[in-house]
Structures are given as C-alpha cells and as structure tokens.
Design a protein around this motif. Structure first.
Motif, PDB file in Angstrom:
ATOM      1  N   UNK A 114      72.179   0.481 -21.801  1.00  0.00           N
ATOM      2  CA  UNK A 114      71.896   1.647 -20.971  1.00  0.00           C
ATOM      3  C   UNK A 114      72.682   2.870 -21.417  1.00  0.00           C
ATOM      4  N   UNK A 115      73.919   2.671 -21.849  1.00  0.00           N
ATOM      5  CA  UNK A 115      74.792   3.804 -22.161  1.00  0.00           C
ATOM      6  C   UNK A 115      74.533   4.413 -23.532  1.00  0.00           C
ATOM      7  N   UNK A 116      73.922   3.658 -24.459  1.00  0.00           N
ATOM      8  CA  UNK A 116      73.833   4.112 -25.838  1.00  0.00           C
ATOM      9  C   UNK A 116      72.428   4.470 -26.294  1.00  0.00           C
ATOM     10  N   UNK A 117      71.408   3.921 -25.700  1.00  0.00           N
ATOM     11  CA  UNK A 117      70.073   3.905 -26.303  1.00  0.00           C
ATOM     12  C   UNK A 117      69.233   5.135 -25.955  1.00  0.00           C
ATOM     13  N   UNK A 118      68.387   5.520 -26.906  1.00  0.00           N
ATOM     14  CA  UNK A 118      67.280   6.431 -26.615  1.00  0.00           C
ATOM     15  C   UNK A 118      66.134   5.654 -25.968  1.00  0.00           C
ATOM     16  N   UNK A 119      65.941   4.436 -26.452  1.00  0.00           N
ATOM     17  CA  UNK A 119      64.864   3.577 -25.934  1.00  0.00           C
ATOM     18  C   UNK A 119      65.325   2.133 -26.010  1.00  0.00           C
ATOM     19  N   UNK A 120      64.919   1.356 -25.005  1.00  0.00           N
ATOM     20  CA  UNK A 120      65.287  -0.061 -24.924  1.00  0.00           C
ATOM     21  C   UNK A 120      64.019  -0.904 -24.933  1.00  0.00           C
ATOM     22  N   UNK A 121      64.050  -1.969 -25.734  1.00  0.00           N
ATOM     23  CA  UNK A 121      62.977  -2.972 -25.741  1.00  0.00           C
ATOM     24  C   UNK A 121      63.539  -4.216 -25.071  1.00  0.00           C
TER      25      UNK A 121
ATOM     26  N   UNK B 137      58.472 -12.164 -26.567  1.00  0.00           N
ATOM     27  CA  UNK B 137      57.529 -11.087 -26.281  1.00  0.00           C
ATOM     28  C   UNK B 137      58.214  -9.915 -25.599  1.00  0.00           C
ATOM     29  N   UNK B 138      57.611  -8.746 -25.706  1.00  0.00           N
ATOM     30  CA  UNK B 138      58.152  -7.547 -25.075  1.00  0.00           C
ATOM     31  C   UNK B 138      57.725  -7.512 -23.608  1.00  0.00           C
ATOM     32  N   UNK B 139      58.712  -7.485 -22.715  1.00  0.00           N
ATOM     33  CA  UNK B 139      58.437  -7.396 -21.279  1.00  0.00           C
ATOM     34  C   UNK B 139      58.204  -5.959 -20.835  1.00  0.00           C
ATOM     35  N   UNK B 140      59.035  -5.049 -21.354  1.00  0.00           N
ATOM     36  CA  UNK B 140      58.913  -3.641 -21.012  1.00  0.00           C
ATOM     37  C   UNK B 140      59.728  -2.843 -22.022  1.00  0.00           C
ATOM     38  N   UNK B 141      59.336  -1.606 -22.250  1.00  0.00           N
ATOM     39  CA  UNK B 141      60.097  -0.725 -23.117  1.00  0.00           C
ATOM     40  C   UNK B 141      60.072   0.677 -22.545  1.00  0.00           C
ATOM     41  N   UNK B 142      61.125   1.437 -22.843  1.00  0.00           N
ATOM     42  CA  UNK B 142      61.202   2.802 -22.350  1.00  0.00           C
ATOM     43  C   UNK B 142      62.614   3.320 -22.431  1.00  0.00           C
ATOM     44  N   UNK B 143      62.821   4.545 -21.962  1.00  0.00           N
ATOM     45  CA  UNK B 143      64.173   5.097 -21.947  1.00  0.00           C
ATOM     46  C   UNK B 143      64.975   4.405 -20.850  1.00  0.00           C
ATOM     47  N   UNK B 144      66.321   4.437 -20.933  1.00  0.00           N
ATOM     48  CA  UNK B 144      67.147   3.706 -19.963  1.00  0.00           C
ATOM     49  C   UNK B 144      66.855   4.069 -18.508  1.00  0.00           C
ATOM     50  N   UNK B 145      66.662   5.348 -18.232  1.00  0.00           N
ATOM     51  CA  UNK B 145      66.417   5.766 -16.857  1.00  0.00           C
ATOM     52  C   UNK B 145      65.134   5.152 -16.298  1.00  0.00           C
TER      53      UNK B 145
END
Length: 356
Positions: free
Chosen positions: A200-207, A213-221
C-alpha cells in the motif's frame, strides 16, 4: 494505460494438479511501480520468475516493448533482479559485486568504474566500496544488491521480497528509500511481497493474486476502499463482514437488514429485493461511543493498544464480534473490557462484495 513496456498474456504454469499461474494477463506501464501481492502459494513469485525467465511457462506469451521474449534466456532479457537473500558474492568486495554484471556484458573498464561509482552513490554506499559483504549489515547488503541490479541500467527491475529479512524499522526506512529511488530513476519496478502495508505504501498499482489468478488490480486507494470480494477485503487490511438481506433499493441507496438490525448502504451496485449479500466494513469506519439511541449497543470484549490507535473487539447481540479501530488521542471514551458502548457507521462506510 499507454503502450506497455511489458505484457504477459494467457500465462499458465502447473505443478501436477496445482495451477501456479492460471491464465494470467497483465500489462506493465513504462516507469510503473507495480506490486504483486498475495499469500504464500498465490503465484506471485512464480509470475515474477516467469517474467525473469527463471521458469518456463506451460503456455502463454511475454513481450518486452512489443517484442516476443517468451523463449529468450534470462541473461538476455535486460532485467535487473534483487533477491530476498541479497545473493552477493561473498569473496568479492562491494565494488566488485556491483561491477560484475557490467563485466559480464563486457563493458569498457572506464565505463565500469563510472557506473559502479554512480550506482554506489545512488544508494549512499560509496564509502563502503572496498568492504566485503560480511562486513556489512543486512540493510547495507540490500543497498549493494540494489546498486548491482541497477548498475547496467536495466529496462525493468524485478524485486523478490527484498526487504522481508530486515527488521521492522529498517524495512520501513528502506521502503521510503526505494520509493524515492524509483521516482528519481523512472525505471519500471515489479515488486513481490506478502506484506500488505508495504504494498500500500509503495505501489502505483497492486495486483492481488490467489491460486495463480488475479483477484483484483488497481491503485492502493481503490483496492483498499473498494475491494471486489471477500478475499481482497480480508487479505488487504482487516474487515468486518456482515451478511444482509436486501429489502429494496432506491437509486444508489440499498435498504437491508441483518436479522433485527436495519440500515441503509450507499452503493454503486444493483441488487434484487430478497437477495443475500455480504458487506465489508473496515474497522476504522466504525464509530465507538458512549451508549446512545442512534447507534447499536455493544460490549467491549478486548482492547489492544497500538500507540496512536487501539483495536477494540466489541460484541453485539445480532452482529456478533466486530473489530473497531479508533484513535487514542482525545477520545470521548476509553474502552476497557466489559464496558457498555455503542457502535455505528455512515451509509457509505460498508462495501457490497461480489460472490467470488
């Protein structure tokens, strides 16, 4: 997203009956700090290893700047790599470690000297150039590993849980340094961690990965405040879960009940009267106060003091145990076990979750 620097398409990797990667599709933007997050066995390290070329996918395609590199060996992918265990050569000095990838690429000695000095200064380790790895602390060794990975100006830097072996304070300090370095260099980072706060503190986007499998992706907020399903809400931070019955919906207002407790929820989802849906409610979105008629009566079961905040477990006769996170500075009440209190929340506090 602009044209991605890196794309992975329909990636599949199995080990027996286990899908380490299950039809993973992912585009990585130029200069992005992308984090692969998930519990052990979710596929995050497998995905990073497939990108690096350390493992061969059963099927799928990997492209770098639209060029197919699926079958290209790791040493020809032009990726830097930072490992959890540093992987420094113990018989080489700091300077020799950082110079190693440049020598492998047969760079001129003058260029090697220049790049090594620049890389060491970049991580503030120039004064340690002639020391051996055994003479360095864990944090210093990780800085050297980072300098080595960056010395040849890779197109993408892959980081496999690089801070997990460090103590909590040093890990927090290096998180700031890594993020600042990413902003300074503009290099694409692909970062693997199981630490939610780190992601949460470092990423532009989290997978967020589960079972390959990918559950969800997006910016931390977005991920924290709008989790798609129970796994994401439960894995990324903490949540209370409430099963409710839909009594009706007026525009964006969902009218629902949890047995004898009726309340409204603001949502962008469409729900059918009679449906049972699950809500996620973050602990910090609950209000804890003295008993009053507007909120639900509850009893404090347990209190955990965390400095600036405390975690309070309360019990309600219908909703059961609920976790509340509240500040410890200038609060209306001081929660202690056995105290009768009230809990409540705003209509936009809960999130309606999907079934899977």
């Amino acid at each position: 997203m602009a044209s991605p620097i890196l794309s992975i398409s329909d990636a599949v990797k199995t080990y027996g009956d286990t899908h380490a990667l299950n039809q993973v599709n992912l585009d990585v933007a130029e200069g992005e700090f992308l984090t692969l997050l998930g519990p052990s066995g979710s596929g995050k390290t497998t995905l990073l290893s497939a990108i690096a070329g350390f493992i061969k996918m059963d099927s799928g395609k990997l492209t770098l700047r639209a060029e197919d590199i699926t079958n290209r060996p790791p040493e020809h992918r032009d990726f830097g790599m930072v490992f959890q265990g540093y992987a420094l050569f113990p018989t080489m000095t700091v300077r020799e470690n950082v110079a190693f990838p440049l020598k492998v690429r047969k760079k001129p000695s003058s260029e090697i000297t220049k790049r090594v000095n620049e890389a060491l200064e970049m991580v503030q380790m120039g004064a340690f150039a002639d020391r051996m790895p055994s003479q360095l602390s864990g944090g210093q060794q990780q800085r050297i590993a980072l300098a080595r990975a960056m010395s040849f100006s890779p197109q993408v830097l892959l980081l496999d849980e690089p801070l997990s072996a460090l103590d909590k304070k040093l890990r927090a300090d290096l998180q700031w340094e890594l993020k600042a370095l990413h902003n300074q260099l503009g290099v694409t980072f692909i970062y693997v961690t199981h630490d939610q706060d780190e992601a949460l503190s470092m990423s532009d986007r989290i997978i967020i990965l589960k079972d390959g499998g990918i559950q969800q992706q997006g910016d931390p907020n977005t991920l924290y405040n709008r989790p798609r399903n129970k796994f994401v809400a439960d894995f990324l931070g903490k949540s209370n879960f409430i099963d409710v019955t839909v009594k009706g919906q007026t525009n964006s207002t969902l009218h629902c009940t949890a047995q004898d407790v009726a309340f409204d929820v603001e949502t962008d989802t469409t729900n059918t009267t009679g449906d049972t849906v699950k809500l996620a409610l973050r602990p910090e979105r609950l209000k804890l106060g003295a008993p009053n008629e507007e909120f639900l009566p509850a009893v404090v079961k347990q209190v955990s003091y965390l400095g600036e905040r405390c975690q309070v477990i309360v019990t309600h006769k219908t909703l059961g145990e609920m976790l509340v996170s509240c500040p410890t500075w200038k609060t209306d009440i001081t929660p202690v076990a056995g105290l009768t209190v009230s809990i409540g929340w705003e209509p936009d506090a809960p999130v309606v979750l999907a079934d899977n």
